[in-house]
Design a protein around this motif. Structure first.
Motif, PDB file in Angstrom:
ATOM      1  N   ALA A 136      50.402  69.796  41.443  1.00 31.25           N
ATOM      2  CA  ALA A 136      48.810  69.504  41.745  1.00 31.25           C
ATOM      3  C   ALA A 136      47.882  70.611  41.585  1.00 31.25           C
ATOM      4  O   ALA A 136      46.769  70.253  41.623  1.00 31.25           O
ATOM      5  CB  ALA A 136      48.762  68.996  43.537  1.00 31.25           C
TER       6      ALA A 136
ATOM      7  N   PHE B 267      46.626  69.312  38.172  1.00 29.12           N
ATOM      8  CA  PHE B 267      45.945  68.110  37.878  1.00 29.12           C
ATOM      9  C   PHE B 267      45.647  67.546  39.326  1.00 29.12           C
ATOM     10  O   PHE B 267      46.415  67.242  40.344  1.00 29.12           O
ATOM     11  CB  PHE B 267      47.227  67.033  37.592  1.00 29.12           C
ATOM     12  N   GLN B 268      44.356  67.450  39.703  1.00 24.44           N
ATOM     13  CA  GLN B 268      43.603  67.258  40.795  1.00 24.44           C
ATOM     14  C   GLN B 268      42.926  66.092  40.719  1.00 24.44           C
ATOM     15  O   GLN B 268      43.013  65.133  41.791  1.00 24.44           O
ATOM     16  CB  GLN B 268      42.895  68.435  41.384  1.00 24.44           C
TER      17      GLN B 268
ATOM     18  N   ASP C   1      41.867  63.994  35.597  1.00 27.88           N
ATOM     19  CA  ASP C   1      43.024  64.762  35.382  1.00 27.88           C
ATOM     20  C   ASP C   1      44.285  63.802  35.642  1.00 27.88           C
ATOM     21  O   ASP C   1      45.324  63.893  34.632  1.00 27.88           O
ATOM     22  CB  ASP C   1      43.287  65.657  36.532  1.00 27.88           C
ATOM     23  N   LEU C   2      44.374  62.845  36.494  1.00 27.87           N
ATOM     24  CA  LEU C   2      45.461  62.039  36.920  1.00 27.87           C
ATOM     25  C   LEU C   2      45.493  61.209  35.600  1.00 27.87           C
ATOM     26  O   LEU C   2      46.610  60.668  35.183  1.00 27.87           O
ATOM     27  CB  LEU C   2      45.261  61.308  38.206  1.00 27.87           C
TER      28      LEU C   2
ATOM     29  N   LEU D 229      47.106  62.734  33.056  1.00 29.35           N
ATOM     30  CA  LEU D 229      48.563  63.206  33.230  1.00 29.35           C
ATOM     31  C   LEU D 229      49.329  61.765  32.893  1.00 29.35           C
ATOM     32  O   LEU D 229      50.510  61.862  32.353  1.00 29.35           O
ATOM     33  CB  LEU D 229      48.640  63.291  34.748  1.00 29.35           C
ATOM     34  N   HIS D 230      48.947  60.530  33.251  1.00 28.45           N
ATOM     35  CA  HIS D 230      49.543  59.278  32.868  1.00 28.45           C
ATOM     36  C   HIS D 230      49.502  59.258  31.370  1.00 28.45           C
ATOM     37  O   HIS D 230      50.712  58.488  31.101  1.00 28.45           O
ATOM     38  CB  HIS D 230      48.867  58.233  33.398  1.00 28.45           C
TER      39      HIS D 230
ATOM     40  N   CYS E  41      52.503  61.070  41.649  1.00 25.85           N
ATOM     41  CA  CYS E  41      51.289  60.476  42.207  1.00 25.85           C
ATOM     42  C   CYS E  41      51.033  59.057  42.444  1.00 25.85           C
ATOM     43  O   CYS E  41      50.199  58.306  42.872  1.00 25.85           O
ATOM     44  CB  CYS E  41      50.117  60.963  41.148  1.00 25.85           C
ATOM     45  N   SER E  42      52.043  58.230  41.525  1.00 26.92           N
ATOM     46  CA  SER E  42      52.000  56.841  41.494  1.00 26.92           C
ATOM     47  C   SER E  42      53.290  56.047  42.102  1.00 26.92           C
ATOM     48  O   SER E  42      52.897  54.966  42.399  1.00 26.92           O
ATOM     49  CB  SER E  42      51.542  56.276  40.209  1.00 26.92           C
TER      50      SER E  42
END
Length: 796
Positions: free
Chosen positions: A286, A289-290, A294-295, A298-299, A318-319
């Motif tokens: 984290a 990627f915050q 960012d997320l 990230l995906h 995160c998911s």
């Protein structure tokens, strides 16, 4: 050479920690200059020739600070500090007697089992000049037989340690004192009677009358748990079930479409594709990627990782951990998700608000590797597969490939050598024992950073590497979480070994397993003792120890065995007859001069030899001695210690060569190990001097005298240990844990650890379960004038 030695100084063995000289100017250790022998290059302490040290003994009665009390020791000095009165505490002793009072320093009496006020004998420098303790102090008394003290009096001013024997300037005083001693001995010795004390308790050390009456937080046996907790018999340390597959995964869709997060069981039911379920584990931090953007990126990186691996799903924290009632369990069961993954992919990026100039993939990866939860992700990733590293902004079709066996050298630079052993273990190249695995993994995990969620996070991260995992308990401290984990897995008696470690530093945390003797944990063998449970306050319940009390208030006469000797028998008869022959000869001289005069001359010869004959009575080797552990605060040379207990310098007592980190020794010309005085090392000498002014909670110097082995050991501890517990063996010696006693909680706390010879095992009794802690917290103190002395009373 001998006269030269007598006129110069005592040369101490070389120590690498001793100060060096500079341009011929001596450095100083305390108040003593450190010189260098020009012939050998050895360093030594220049000690003025003052003769052997003299203790004031009962002359302290005339000191204005000496206080009288009815119980022995009758004379003592009040401490300079007292504990703040924050409450009234209760103690239940071995015989179910209650003591209620203020917090203070106490010990368990070996005589009556009561918890008594601690009184510590101290050398004159400490007794007279310092008020830095929270316990009472008393002066050192000479407890040797009076006859032997009288016989050794003519020679007690000779400094054998420095001169090896009497010098020319000693003889006039020896002759004068010898004459006075012969007269005194003539009057005190008249009837044949034994002056030897009997053995007590069969020669064994004083026992420790301790009893543990509380409830542990976790017990090995469910019957010992507190019923009000509602634990069922099979759930004293409940184990978390392993998960066979993730609860959620992100399933791939068509190109350009984001993945769909879905419950795995529902997906299997809907698509009937359980056999083909395979996924990539995507690891990130984290820190990098915050934000929502960012997320999203990230995906995209995770999607590319799954497609490159040829699988249809990926798992990402995160998911795939929805915020619901199972979130806590999911966090601490990620290890099962990693084990079931097809491969590991790491997503890295430049952290927002970067102040450290993290711009390259290696730097980003090293930042990722500093987080505690990323460590087990690498270790548990599928063996034999390269780890793919995806960098934000780089070509996602060409990730950086890092072989797993090179990951430690490239990423975990701060502990690469230790971490590599763990990687090899999980790769199957170098299998570690359970004890080695836990020890090395705990060291690496505590080197890493985390944003604490629970106090036991480090242990919960370690939990993922082991087979059996207890359920998460949010009330656990870091130590309790680790202890429960160790109990559940066995861990080759790790806790039993850990309590036997002597920390290198007084402030060393429990999870740092560095030993003062540089011994590895697996080299310590638990000695017939085992962990029965985990205490409520970062303690363990240890069962099966052998224990012995330490006597601090004074020395005591020591019983011993010797073989029969005709010389001693004849000397005894001559001494006892000497006085009678003298008086009979005087009478006979008046009436029968021819008989009386030879008898008179004979009696004078006996009187002149009486100190020598009396000393001969005590000579001879000891074939067995009464076991005592005596303690005093400070340092005395070995000859002075022997004089206080046995009346003279008989050469029977020695320093231990390797029982304490302060012990010193050297090899003689025959290759034999010879113990040295610890203060022959200038660094130890300075330590002894500085410890005289230690404040409450700081390390002090104490001396432990063991009459069972006729040795003395210099130790460092913050408080006087009131007992020794034998809990382990190492290197052919027993590890004895010196413990202080917190009577308010019934807890023994490790203050120091020394090494004793194995024969002491047969001279100690076993004790029932003991509650023992690794480090004792310091109760608030103020000057005694502000808080007053602690008060209490026996209730029943």
């Amino acid at each position: 050479m001998a006269s030269m030695k007598a006129q110069s100084s005592y040369e101490a063995p070389y120590s690498s920690t001793a100060p060096s000289t500079s341009h011929g100017v001596p450095q100083y250790m305390g108040d003593l200059p450190v010189q260098v022998n020009p012939n050998t290059g050895q360093q030594y302490v220049q000690v003025p020739r003052r003769g052997p040290p003299r203790l004031k003994g009962y002359l302290h009665l005339f000191d204005p600070h000496t206080v009288f009390k009815w119980q022995f020791p009758n004379f003592y000095r009040k401490p300079g500090y007292g504990y703040q009165k924050l409450g009234t505490y209760r103690h239940l002793d071995y015989f179910d007697r209650e003591w209620v009072g203020d917090y203070d320093d106490r010990y368990i009496s070996a005589c009556d089992g009561r918890v008594s006020k601690l009184v510590v004998q101290a050398v004159d420098d400490i007794y007279d000049n310092t008020l830095n303790s929270t316990w009472r102090r008393t002066f050192i008394r000479n407890m040797a037989p009076f006859y032997l003290r009288l016989a050794n009096w003519p020679l007690n001013h000779i400094d054998y340690a420095r001169n090896g024997g009497p010098t020319g300037e000693d003889w006039p005083l020896i002759i004068g004192k010898w004459f006075l001693a012969t007269i005194a001995i003539t009057f005190v010795i008249g009837t044949p009677r034994s002056i030897e004390v009997p053995f007590r308790r069969g020669g064994m050390y004083d026992p420790l009358p301790y009893v543990y009456t509380g409830y542990p937080k976790v017990a090995r046996n469910a019957l010992e748990m507190e019923n009000s907790r509602g634990d069922r018999l099979n759930e004293t340390n409940p184990v978390a079930q392993r998960i066979l597959r993730p609860r959620y995964l992100c399933f791939l869709r068509g190109n350009g479409q984001p993945a769909m997060t879905m419950n795995v069981e529902e997906w299997i039911t809907q698509y009937k594709a359980e056999r083909n379920l395979s996924y990539v584990f995507v690891a990130y931090t984290a820190e990098q990627f915050q934000s929502a953007e960012d997320l999203r990126v990230l995906h995209q990186m995770a999607d590319a990782a799954a497609r490159n691996a040829g699988v249809e799903a990926y798992w990402i924290g995160c998911s795939c951990m929805p915020d619901n009632e199972n979130l806590e369990e999911d966090v601490y069961r990620i290890c099962d998700v990693i084990r079931g993954a097809h491969s590991l992919a790491i997503a890295v990026g430049r952290p927002p608000n970067d102040m450290q100039g993290i711009t390259t993939t290696d730097m980003m990866l090293q930042q990722w590797g500093r987080r505690i939860w990323t460590f087990p992700e690498v270790l548990l990733s599928p063996a034999g597969k390269e780890i793919r590293v995806y960098t934000r902004g780089a070509d996602l079709m060409s990730p950086t490939l890092v072989p797993k066996n090179q990951f430690a050298a490239r990423v975990w630079k701060q502990d690469a050598h230790v971490a590599r052993q763990l990687v090899d273990h999980f790769e199957g190249n170098l299998i570690l024992s359970q004890l080695e695995l836990v020890t090395l993994a705990l060291e690496c995990l505590h080197n890493r950073e985390t944003t604490q969620y629970l106090r036991g996070d480090h242990s919960y991260a370690l939990m993922g590497l082991l087979r059996i995992r207890p359920k998460i308990d949010p009330t656990d401290s870091a130590f309790q979480a680790f202890a429960r984990l160790s109990l559940a897995n066995g861990s080759d008696q790790l806790l039993e070994r850990l309590i036997c470690v002597l920390p290198k530093s007084p402030n060393q945390p429990w999870h740092t397993m560095d030993d003062a003797w540089d011994t590895k944990l697996w080299e310590i063998l638990p000695q017939e003792c085992s962990i029965a449970g985990v205490g409520q306050d970062d303690t363990i319940i240890l069962d099966g120890c052998r224990a012995a009390n330490i006597r601090w208030k004074s020395f005591a006469p020591v019983a011993y065995n010797r073989i029969f000797s005709w010389k001693r028998w004849i000397a005894q008869r001559m001494l006892h007859l000497g006085g009678y022959v003298f008086w009979i000869s005087i009478v006979l001289c008046a009436y029968m001069p021819l008989v009386g005069i030879p008898l008179f001359i004979y009696s004078l010869i006996l009187m002149g030899l009486s100190p020598w004959l009396l000393r001969m009575l005590y000579l001879g080797k000891f074939w067995g001695t009464q076991g005592w552990f005596f303690g005093f605060e400070g340092y005395m040379d070995i000859d002075t210690i022997e004089r206080q207990i046995f009346g003279g310098r008989l050469g029977r007592m020695k320093w231990t060569p390797h029982s304490s980190p302060l012990s010193r020794h050297h090899k003689n010309e025959h290759g034999e190990c010879i113990p040295d005085d610890p203060t022959s090392d200038p660094a130890t000498k300075a330590l002894v001097e500085s410890a005289k002014h230690a404040q409450p909670g700081e390390q002090r110097i104490f001396t432990i005298v063991d009459t069972g082995t006729m040795t003395a050991t210099l130790i460092q501890a913050a408080r006087p240990p009131i007992c020794f517990l034998l809990a382990g063996a190492e290197g052919g010696m027993q590890r004895a844990i010196g413990c202080s006693y917190d009577w308010t909680t019934g807890t023994l706390y490790r203050e120091t650890v020394i090494r004793l010879g194995t024969p002491v095992l047969d001279m100690m009794n076993r004790v029932p379960k003991v509650k023992i802690g690794f480090k004792r917290s310091m109760h608030p103190v103020k000057s005694l004038g502000e808080v007053g002395e602690a008060k209490g009373q026996q209730v029943c």
